[in-house]
Design an enzyme around this catalytic site. Structure first.
Site, PDB file in Angstrom:
ATOM      1  N   GLU A 188       1.182  -0.261  -4.926  1.00 21.62           N
ATOM      2  CA  GLU A 188       0.206   0.760  -5.302  1.00 21.62           C
ATOM      3  C   GLU A 188       0.909   2.115  -5.308  1.00 21.62           C
ATOM      4  O   GLU A 188       1.167   2.693  -4.259  1.00 21.62           O
ATOM      5  CB  GLU A 188      -0.965   0.784  -4.318  1.00 21.62           C
ATOM      6  CG  GLU A 188      -2.002   1.841  -4.654  1.00 21.62           C
ATOM      7  CD  GLU A 188      -2.455   2.666  -3.449  1.00 21.62           C
ATOM      8  OE1 GLU A 188      -3.439   3.392  -3.588  1.00 21.62           O
ATOM      9  OE2 GLU A 188      -1.798   2.609  -2.386  1.00 21.62           O
ATOM     10  N   ASP A 245       0.818  -1.204   0.000  1.00 19.16           N
ATOM     11  CA  ASP A 245       0.000   0.000   0.000  1.00 19.16           C
ATOM     12  C   ASP A 245       0.857   1.261   0.000  1.00 19.16           C
ATOM     13  O   ASP A 245       1.896   1.326   0.666  1.00 19.16           O
ATOM     14  CB  ASP A 245      -0.893  -0.016   1.252  1.00 19.16           C
ATOM     15  CG  ASP A 245      -1.836   1.156   1.319  1.00 19.16           C
ATOM     16  OD1 ASP A 245      -2.716   1.264   0.445  1.00 19.16           O
ATOM     17  OD2 ASP A 245      -1.700   1.981   2.251  1.00 19.16           O
TER      18      ASP A 245
END
Length: 489
Positions: free
Chosen positions: A261, A231
């Site tokens: 990400e 993340d």
């Protein structure tokens, strides 16, 4: 080798009923049959409250095992149920990718008095106020866990800054702790995008880095996961993941799949990151998502020849995880950019039936979301099956028209009845003569999407005129494949 297909098996608005891990396990056989080879599961560790999606991280060693933050289970269930779901998915041939959130911590157990200086929100490199004492929620003692698995205590020395002063009880002002600076090797948005939320983890602190490494070793051993979804990597010092992934793979003596990400529509940012981390991970193709979004909003005004412009899959096809939508692009979220319903079948055909990139299917697109009045994408399961069974062989592209574009795959000997032709239009229907292969001469091809009801016959030279309706996609496959998909679909 079978084509890989990842599914994001959650979305933002799931109910807080605590049985999600059980649902994942129950769906494992059906997912495998559909052609899903891996699932990305939501953050499994304790957050600040039970109904949190999982990104407000409190204790990463608590997978629904300890009474903390008013609950034992997480939103999704207990630790035992999580590990059981992983094992069930794997037994059915579906790998498990865990969501890893390392950038920040929230919900501290105690406050500390800390000297800090203020910086501008839109330019974190600009100091706006001198040092003063503030009271911050920065000490994590995890009293419910009582030191099991790790006795490490997080305090203000483990963080770079925060956005809350308990003395004034006002948020929104960014504070950088005295003696610290934001990590410089991050995305340049807002001058420096190290800070995202909560207490910002200091990846320049060697004790923090060591604790994260120990935690990840524990997590892999405890759960048996196959890969990592990382993340918010644009907010973390780039070298951190380069070094961590190298070290963890060496320690565990396994490749350990990883995808990051990095939310940016700038292809230069994505390729620079891949270069900096020495391609230790793949990245989600955010640039292609925005092309899909623009195409869906512009309708017939979008030039379909440009659908891959600046897309990561066009620049680094071996490192691109292509997707249509995800939990962050849903309605009401900060990155809201939900693809219009009419275009989703076209977008999914692009990510699923081409040779480059690994596609990620979104849970809400697969099942629909009645609560948000979002339908399932028509024929999505059929497209995944076609990818799994028939989308093989040499690719021939025909992105040569403003509206009507397509490609073919010539199939291979390893996958019986493989080979296909895809044609789509974002305006009126049309046709295109495309080469699929001389080996198919005389064969009938059928539109698996059901838009065109009459079959077409491949010419002796391997070419054929394929058709599609307005604003639709047609996927032409061999007669035997068509009958097989109709039975399974």
């Amino acid at each position: 080798m079978r084509n890989e297909t990842l599914m994001q098996y959650f979305e933002w608005y799931l109910g807080n009923d605590g049985i999600w891990w059980k649902r994942c396990a129950a769906k494992a056989p059906a997912l495998a049959h559909a052609g899903i080879t891996a699932v990305w599961l939501p953050p499994a560790y304790k957050a600040t409250k039970q109904d949190d999606v999982g990104y407000a991280v409190y204790d990463m060693y608590d997978l629904g095992e300890f009474d903390q933050k008013g609950t034992v289970r997480t939103k999704y269930g207990t630790k035992e149920e999580y590990i059981s779901a992983i094992k069930t998915l794997q037994k059915n041939g579906v790998a498990v990718v865990a969501d890893i959130v390392l950038n920040h911590r929230l919900g501290a157990d105690e406050t500390e008095d800390v000297m800090a200086y203020t910086v501008a929100n839109n330019n974190r490199n600009e100091v706006t106020g001198g040092e003063r004492e503030i009271k911050v929620w920065s000490k994590f003692t995890f009293p419910g866990r009582k030191g099991k698995y790790s006795k490490f205590v997080w305090d203000h020395t483990c963080f770079t800054g925060t956005d809350w002063d308990e003395n004034t009880k006002q948020g929104g002002q960014l504070y950088c702790f005295a003696g610290k600076t934001w990590e410089q090797q991050t995305d340049a948005e807002n001058g420096n995008f190290d800070y995202l939320m909560g207490c910002d983890v200091d990846m320049d602190n060697p004790e923090v880095v060591e604790e994260i490494f120990k935690w990840l070793c524990w997590y892999i051993d405890e759960t048996g996961i196959d890969g990592l979804r990382l993340d918010a990597v644009k907010h973390i010092k780039f070298d951190f993941y380069k070094d961590l992934l190298k070290r963890i793979r060496k320690e565990k003596k396994e490749p350990l799949y990883a995808v990051g990400e990095y939310w940016s529509g700038d292809i230069g940012c994505l390729t620079n990151y891949l270069d900096t981390v020495e391609s230790q991970m793949s990245l989600f193709d955010v640039t292609l998502h925005y092309n899909f979004y623009n195409a869906s909003c512009q309708g017939a005004g979008f030039d379909m020849k440009m659908i891959f412009d600046n897309a990561l899959v066009a620049y680094r096809p071996d490192k691109a995880i292509t997707f249509v939508d995800n939990h962050d692009t849903q309605y009401g979220q900060s990155l809201q950019s939900y693809i219009e319903d009419w275009f989703k079948p076209l977008a999914y055909a692009i990510v699923l039936l081409r040779e480059a990139g690994i596609p990620c299917v979104f849970y809400s697109d697969f099942y629909g979301h009645p609560g948000l009045d979002r339908p399932a994408v028509p024929n999505l399961e059929k497209l995944i099956m076609i990818r799994s069974r028939y989308a093989y062989g040499e690719q021939h592209d025909y992105f040569d028209d403003f509206h009507v574009v397509g490609w073919t795959r010539s199939g291979d000997e390893e996958h019986p009845d493989s080979g296909l032709a895809v044609l789509m239009s974002n305006a009126e229907g049309g046709s295109k003569r495309m080469y699929v292969g001389k080996q198919f001469a005389g064969e009938l091809f059928y539109d698996a999407m059901g838009e065109c009801t009459e079959p077409v016959r491949i010419e002796d030279d391997g070419n054929c005129t394929f058709y599609t309706d307005g604003g639709k996609v047609s996927v032409w496959i061999r007669e035997a494949a068509f009958k097989d998909i109709e039975i399974d679909g």
